[in-house]
Design a protein around this motif. Structure first.
Motif, PDB file in Angstrom:
ATOM      1  N   GLY A  77       0.769  -1.232   0.000  1.00  0.00           N
ATOM      2  CA  GLY A  77       0.000   0.000   0.000  1.00  0.00           C
ATOM      3  C   GLY A  77       0.801   1.283   0.000  1.00  0.00           C
ATOM      4  N   LYS A  78       2.103   1.203  -0.290  1.00  0.00           N
ATOM      5  CA  LYS A  78       2.925   2.418  -0.273  1.00  0.00           C
ATOM      6  C   LYS A  78       3.840   2.469  -1.488  1.00  0.00           C
ATOM      7  CE  LYS A  78       6.207   0.074   2.778  1.00  0.00           C
ATOM      8  NZ  LYS A  78       6.845   0.090   4.115  1.00  0.00           N
ATOM      9  N   LEU A  79       4.337   3.664  -1.785  1.00  0.00           N
ATOM     10  CA  LEU A  79       5.241   3.862  -2.919  1.00  0.00           C
ATOM     11  C   LEU A  79       6.128   5.062  -2.633  1.00  0.00           C
ATOM     12  CD1 LEU A  79       5.941   2.988  -5.889  1.00  0.00           C
ATOM     13  CD2 LEU A  79       4.322   4.758  -6.626  1.00  0.00           C
ATOM     14  N   ASP A  80       7.412   4.929  -2.934  1.00  0.00           N
ATOM     15  CA  ASP A  80       8.346   6.035  -2.697  1.00  0.00           C
ATOM     16  C   ASP A  80       8.392   7.018  -3.851  1.00  0.00           C
ATOM     17  OD1 ASP A  80       9.496   5.461  -0.088  1.00  0.00           O
ATOM     18  OD2 ASP A  80      10.336   3.670  -1.021  1.00  0.00           O
ATOM     19  N   VAL A  81       8.508   6.490  -5.076  1.00  0.00           N
ATOM     20  CA  VAL A  81       8.699   7.363  -6.236  1.00  0.00           C
ATOM     21  C   VAL A  81       7.808   6.912  -7.389  1.00  0.00           C
ATOM     22  CG1 VAL A  81      10.355   8.315  -7.897  1.00  0.00           C
ATOM     23  CG2 VAL A  81      11.118   7.732  -5.580  1.00  0.00           C
ATOM     24  N   LEU A  82       7.051   7.850  -7.937  1.00  0.00           N
ATOM     25  CA  LEU A  82       6.280   7.614  -9.157  1.00  0.00           C
ATOM     26  C   LEU A  82       6.941   8.370 -10.296  1.00  0.00           C
ATOM     27  CD1 LEU A  82       3.758   6.741 -10.796  1.00  0.00           C
ATOM     28  CD2 LEU A  82       2.659   8.850  -9.985  1.00  0.00           C
ATOM     29  N   GLN A 139       9.954   8.416   0.649  1.00  0.00           N
ATOM     30  CA  GLN A 139      10.502   9.530  -0.124  1.00  0.00           C
ATOM     31  C   GLN A 139       9.436  10.511  -0.590  1.00  0.00           C
ATOM     32  OE1 GLN A 139      13.588   8.676  -3.049  1.00  0.00           O
ATOM     33  NE2 GLN A 139      13.733   6.572  -2.297  1.00  0.00           N
ATOM     34  N   LYS A 140       8.261  10.032  -0.920  1.00  0.00           N
ATOM     35  CA  LYS A 140       7.134  10.886  -1.330  1.00  0.00           C
ATOM     36  C   LYS A 140       7.504  11.779  -2.517  1.00  0.00           C
ATOM     37  CE  LYS A 140       5.418  11.141   3.448  1.00  0.00           C
ATOM     38  NZ  LYS A 140       4.420  10.078   3.330  1.00  0.00           N
ATOM     39  N   LYS A 141       7.884  11.154  -3.634  1.00  0.00           N
ATOM     40  CA  LYS A 141       8.313  11.908  -4.814  1.00  0.00           C
ATOM     41  C   LYS A 141       7.500  11.494  -6.045  1.00  0.00           C
ATOM     42  CE  LYS A 141      13.080  12.428  -3.184  1.00  0.00           C
ATOM     43  NZ  LYS A 141      14.511  12.125  -3.438  1.00  0.00           N
ATOM     44  N   ILE A 142       7.103  12.504  -6.806  1.00  0.00           N
ATOM     45  CA  ILE A 142       6.388  12.293  -8.062  1.00  0.00           C
ATOM     46  C   ILE A 142       7.152  13.022  -9.158  1.00  0.00           C
ATOM     47  CG2 ILE A 142       4.251  12.699  -9.332  1.00  0.00           C
ATOM     48  CD1 ILE A 142       2.799  12.702  -6.600  1.00  0.00           C
ATOM     49  N   ALA A 182       2.277  22.799  -5.434  1.00  0.00           N
ATOM     50  CA  ALA A 182       1.656  23.753  -4.517  1.00  0.00           C
ATOM     51  C   ALA A 182       0.627  23.068  -3.623  1.00  0.00           C
ATOM     52  CB  ALA A 182       1.002  24.879  -5.311  1.00  0.00           C
ATOM     53  N   GLU A 183      -0.151  22.176  -4.216  1.00  0.00           N
ATOM     54  CA  GLU A 183      -1.188  21.485  -3.448  1.00  0.00           C
ATOM     55  C   GLU A 183      -0.620  20.500  -2.437  1.00  0.00           C
ATOM     56  OE1 GLU A 183      -4.897  18.320  -4.039  1.00  0.00           O
ATOM     57  OE2 GLU A 183      -3.667  18.899  -5.754  1.00  0.00           O
ATOM     58  N   LEU A 184       0.419  19.773  -2.862  1.00  0.00           N
ATOM     59  CA  LEU A 184       0.894  18.638  -2.057  1.00  0.00           C
ATOM     60  C   LEU A 184       2.028  18.979  -1.092  1.00  0.00           C
ATOM     61  CD1 LEU A 184       0.816  15.902  -4.854  1.00  0.00           C
ATOM     62  CD2 LEU A 184      -0.931  16.414  -3.131  1.00  0.00           C
ATOM     63  N   ALA A 185       2.572  20.185  -1.179  1.00  0.00           N
ATOM     64  CA  ALA A 185       3.671  20.572  -0.285  1.00  0.00           C
ATOM     65  C   ALA A 185       3.314  20.389   1.192  1.00  0.00           C
ATOM     66  CB  ALA A 185       4.100  22.014  -0.560  1.00  0.00           C
ATOM     67  N   ILE A 189       4.974  16.058   0.053  1.00  0.00           N
ATOM     68  CA  ILE A 189       5.169  15.398  -1.241  1.00  0.00           C
ATOM     69  C   ILE A 189       5.824  16.375  -2.218  1.00  0.00           C
ATOM     70  CG2 ILE A 189       4.005  14.321  -3.209  1.00  0.00           C
ATOM     71  CD1 ILE A 189       1.814  13.439  -1.238  1.00  0.00           C
ATOM     72  N   LYS A 190       6.860  15.903  -2.898  1.00  0.00           N
ATOM     73  CA  LYS A 190       7.598  16.726  -3.860  1.00  0.00           C
ATOM     74  C   LYS A 190       7.250  16.273  -5.271  1.00  0.00           C
ATOM     75  CE  LYS A 190      11.310  16.898  -0.460  1.00  0.00           C
ATOM     76  NZ  LYS A 190      10.515  16.062   0.494  1.00  0.00           N
ATOM     77  N   VAL A 191       7.068  17.233  -6.168  1.00  0.00           N
ATOM     78  CA  VAL A 191       6.682  16.947  -7.552  1.00  0.00           C
ATOM     79  C   VAL A 191       7.652  17.674  -8.481  1.00  0.00           C
ATOM     80  CG1 VAL A 191       4.771  16.893  -9.194  1.00  0.00           C
ATOM     81  CG2 VAL A 191       4.290  16.934  -6.731  1.00  0.00           C
ATOM     82  N   LEU A 192       8.135  16.974  -9.488  1.00  0.00           N
ATOM     83  CA  LEU A 192       9.170  17.544 -10.362  1.00  0.00           C
ATOM     84  C   LEU A 192       8.897  17.235 -11.820  1.00  0.00           C
ATOM     85  CD1 LEU A 192      12.036  18.956 -10.354  1.00  0.00           C
ATOM     86  CD2 LEU A 192      12.974  16.639 -10.518  1.00  0.00           C
ATOM     87  N   GLY A 193       9.161  18.212 -12.683  1.00  0.00           N
ATOM     88  CA  GLY A 193       9.229  17.980 -14.111  1.00  0.00           C
ATOM     89  C   GLY A 193      10.685  17.731 -14.472  1.00  0.00           C
ATOM     90  N   LEU A 194      10.940  16.698 -15.234  1.00  0.00           N
ATOM     91  CA  LEU A 194      12.320  16.320 -15.551  1.00  0.00           C
ATOM     92  C   LEU A 194      12.498  16.170 -17.057  1.00  0.00           C
ATOM     93  CD1 LEU A 194      15.136  15.437 -14.670  1.00  0.00           C
ATOM     94  CD2 LEU A 194      14.219  13.153 -14.220  1.00  0.00           C
TER      95      LEU A 194
END
Length: 267
Positions: A77-82, A139-142, A182-185, A189-194
């Protein structure tokens, strides 16, 4: 031990993410693919015990929800990085400049649909489906794989006027990433465009038209990066991208970064 889910994992960059992450036996790697029997990624699953193939289509909300449920059953039920890597384009019109689009609503929508569906709608559905798992991860990263082709300064500097639908979709993706950040901070949770760089993901011998197109694009890229010699290989792109993901923090959340970890060296 870290867990990763990668969409669009059957070929190209997605498959290379799976391969490199799987080399660490402490990682749990979830390869989200439309067809789990795809030769390239199924071979990785047979080679690495920590690779799990999950059927999932980011353009189908029910399918990606089912993929998230299957992932949860594997990871508890958990995930570090999507890593949302899925991408599609209308190859027949990639060379079109904006003035070449027809006065035909159905035809124009069809030209934009593959890019918008994977980048924008697929990005929303995939992120939302896996968000409950990310919230329970460590890690909570997307991460959404985007492109510097959506950067206005690059477009102006190189004079690249084609790839309209692809670039517009990636620009929308970048805004969507900032909105998620902005929503998840508050939830950590960190969200990045790569942007993975200019990567050669072509499989097999390139047709002459593709070779000519690459040479033309190289000259345009060299107007802002004179030392650029050509495309990089998926191995280099993904290795650097994994390091950028490892370094994600509150300051970088919501941004588009290159595989070099900055907003300057896109190649």
């Amino acid at each position: 031990m870290s867990s990763y889910a990668i969409t669009g994992a059957s070929k190209g960059l997605g498959r290379e993410f799976v391969r490199q992450l799987a080399t660490d036996p402490n990682n749990t790697v979830l390869a989200i693919v439309r067809n789990p029997e795809s030769p390239g990624v199924s071979e990785l699953a047979s080679q690495y015990a920590n690779v799990h193939l999950i059927a999932g289509d980011v353009t189908d909300p029910k399918s990606i929800l089912n993929a998230a449920s299957a992932a949860a059953a594997i990871t508890g039920g958990k995930l570090d990085v999507l890593i949302h890597n899925s991408n599609a384009v209308d190859a027949a019109t990639m060379s079109f400049n904006p003035s070449q689009f027809p006065f035909d609503s159905e035809a124009t929508r069809a030209m934009f649909e593959p890019s918008l569906t994977t980048a924008i709608y697929g990005g929303l559905w995939t992120t939302n489906a896996f968000l409950p798992l990310i919230e329970k991860g460590v890690q909570k990263k997307i991460v959404h794989i985007s492109s510097a082709m959506a950067e206005v300064d690059l477009i102006r500097g190189t004079g690249i006027s084609y790839g309209v639908a692809y670039s517009v979709a990636k620009a929308g993706m970048n805004v969507q990433i900032a909105k998620y950040a902005a929503e998840l901070a508050p939830r950590g949770i960190k969200v990045l465009g790569l942007s993975p760089g200019w990567v050669d993901t072509w499989e097999g011998e390139k047709p002459s038209a593709v070779v000519e197109g690459d040479a033309f694009m190289l000259k345009q890229f060299q107007t802002i990066a004179p030392s650029l010699e050509g495309q990089i290989q998926p191995e280099e792109s993904v290795a650097k991208s994994i390091q950028v993901i490892a370094n994600m923090d509150d300051e970088s959340s919501g941004l588009l970064l290159s595989h070099n970890g900055n907003r300057e060296n896109w190649f």
